[in-house]
Design a protein around this motif. Structure first.
Motif: not given
Length: 464
Positions: A283-304
């Motif tokens: 669960a921690m691995k999946e949550a960490e993966s999701k965190k990285q995905e969310l951070q990437q989405l956040a960065e892309e959204k901030a750029k947009e």
């Protein structure tokens, strides 16, 4: 397609969020969830280490117990050897006692025969005494008659006084008869006296022998009593020792069984904790993966958003543009209510109870017929699904979104498997009466975080 949907469901369940353009608070919430999982994993690792230590100690106690059993077994073997020797000695003594009893019986028979012989001899002596007395009386009368007739009779004068030869022969015959009769009487008289004396001596001898036999008989009887008492004492001592050793052996075996059962319980706990740790680690691995995905989405959204703002600034001539904000997603309630895991009568609540010897009852009991469907109280992942000596057929479900674990015990059947993902309300088994149970019912527990031994909390606040 079903597996994809299920995976997405698990992913969203673990993090407690929906996939959408995210704000900073979404990542913060995810960090909190990761911290909770990390803390829970640490707690499980700590408890697992404690159980491992207890298991090692139990194994050492079992080894010591087995060594003690070996020593006691050796002592019992020695006692058995002594007991066998004593039993052999006892059998030999019993044989001797039997022989002596036969000798006593024979001697008693001889004594009876001797007493009868003495009685017979005394009767014969009485007869001889009477016969001798009568003969002496006859002889006294004869002597008295001779004395009255003038003294001694001359048999020659009797013969010479014959009138003729015929008379002489008659007189000679009479004289001879008288003389023979007198001689026979005297010989018989003397023989009776000697026989009487012999019988009297025999009676005295037999009386003396009889007294010796009786004394010897009493000695043998007294010796037999002592021998029997000694043997009974030895037998009683060995029986007592054997009983003591057998009791000790039974105690050791009971202790050994308890230690083995305790070790098995520890092994069950260890396996459950290991499975939970593995599931939480995933669960921690999946949550960490999701965190990285969310951070990437956040960065892309901030750029947009930055690019859009720059374009709006260059194209606008001072007109106020309307700004829009994405509403923060609603967060789920950490104490979200469970559904009732089974239909039936609530027979025993969480808390102390006096039933079955008294003690703390760590769950809620719901009674109904065997096979009544058991439902998952909330969505989660199965951390245990097997048989327990105390819980019988049992299922544990960890609910990551709530950081809670539910326990379903005494099932008649299990419908899920380890690591299986289940949805709220799905059937996981049937109600039963397995394990340490008294009648068909469900024992339902709730644990804060992962399952821990006697770590259950009151389930009532989480149930409708």
């Amino acid at each position: 397609m079903k597996k994809v949907i299920t995976s997405l469901f698990i992913l969203t369940t673990i993090v407690g969020l929906t996939i959408s353009p995210v704000a900073a608070e979404d990542i913060s919430s995810l960090n909190e969830k990761l911290n909770e999982l990390e803390s829970e994993k640490s707690n499980i690792d700590e408890e697992s280490g404690s159980i491992s230590s207890e298991a090692e100690e139990a194994e050492e106690n079992i080894a010591e117990n087995e060594a003690e059993q070996g020593e006691v077994t050796s002592e019992i073997d020695t006692i058995n050897a002594d007991l066998e020797a004593t039993q052999s000695k006892l059998a030999s003594k019993e044989s001797e006692i039997s022989t002596t009893n036969e000798e006593i019986s024979s001697t008693e028979t001889e004594i009876e025969e001797t007493e009868e012989e003495i009685i017979q001899l005394n009767e014969e002596i009485e007869i001889l005494e009477e016969r001798i007395a009568e003969r002496e009386k006859l002889l006294k009368n004869r002597l008295r008659a001779i004395q009255q007739n003038g003294g001694d009779i001359s048999y020659l004068e009797v013969l010479m006084g014959a009138q003729d030869f015929g008379d002489f022969l008659n007189r000679a015959t009479a004289v001879t008869k008288i003389m023979d009769q007198d001689q026979s009487i005297m010989e018989a008289h003397q023989a009776d006296k000697e026989d009487m004396q012999t019988k009297k001596v025999a009676v005295e001898d037999k009386k003396a022998q009889l007294e010796d036999d009786k004394a010897n008989l009493e000695d043998k009887k007294a010796n037999l009593v002592v021998q029997k008492q000694d043997l009974e004492s030895i037998q009683a001592t060995l029986d007592s020792q054997m009983a003591e050793k057998e009791t000790l052996m039974v105690d050791l075996e009971d202790k050994h069984s308890e230690l083995e059962e305790y070790t098995m319980t520890l092994a069950e706990q260890q396996q459950t904790l290991n499975d939970q740790a593995s599931i939480i680690a995933n669960a921690m691995k999946e949550a960490e993966s999701k965190k990285q995905e969310l951070q990437q989405l956040a960065e892309e959204k901030a750029k947009e958003e930055a690019a859009a703002a720059a374009e709006n600034n260059s194209n606008s001539s001072g007109g106020g543009g309307s700004s829009s904000s994405t509403p923060a997603p609603s967060t789920g309630n950490s104490n979200a209510a469970f559904i009732m895991p089974a239909s039936g009568t609530h027979t025993s609540p969480y808390g102390y109870r006096s039933f079955n010897g008294g003690g703390m009852h760590y769950g809620l009991d719901i009674a109904n017929g065997v096979g009544t469907p058991i439902k998952a109280a909330a969505s989660g992942v199965v951390t245990r699904a097997n048989y327990s000596s105390s819980f019988g057929n049992v299922v544990y479900i960890y609910h990551p979104d709530l950081n809670l674990t539910t326990v379903y015990a005494h099932l008649s059947s299990i419908g899920v498997s380890l690591r299986q993902n289940v949805s709220q309300g799905s059937t996981i088994g049937g109600m039963g009466n397995t394990g340490n149970s008294f009648g068909s019912h469900l024992h339902f527990e709730v644990h804060n975080g992962g399952w821990s031994y006697h770590g259950a909390i009151n389930p009532s606040p989480y149930l409708p």
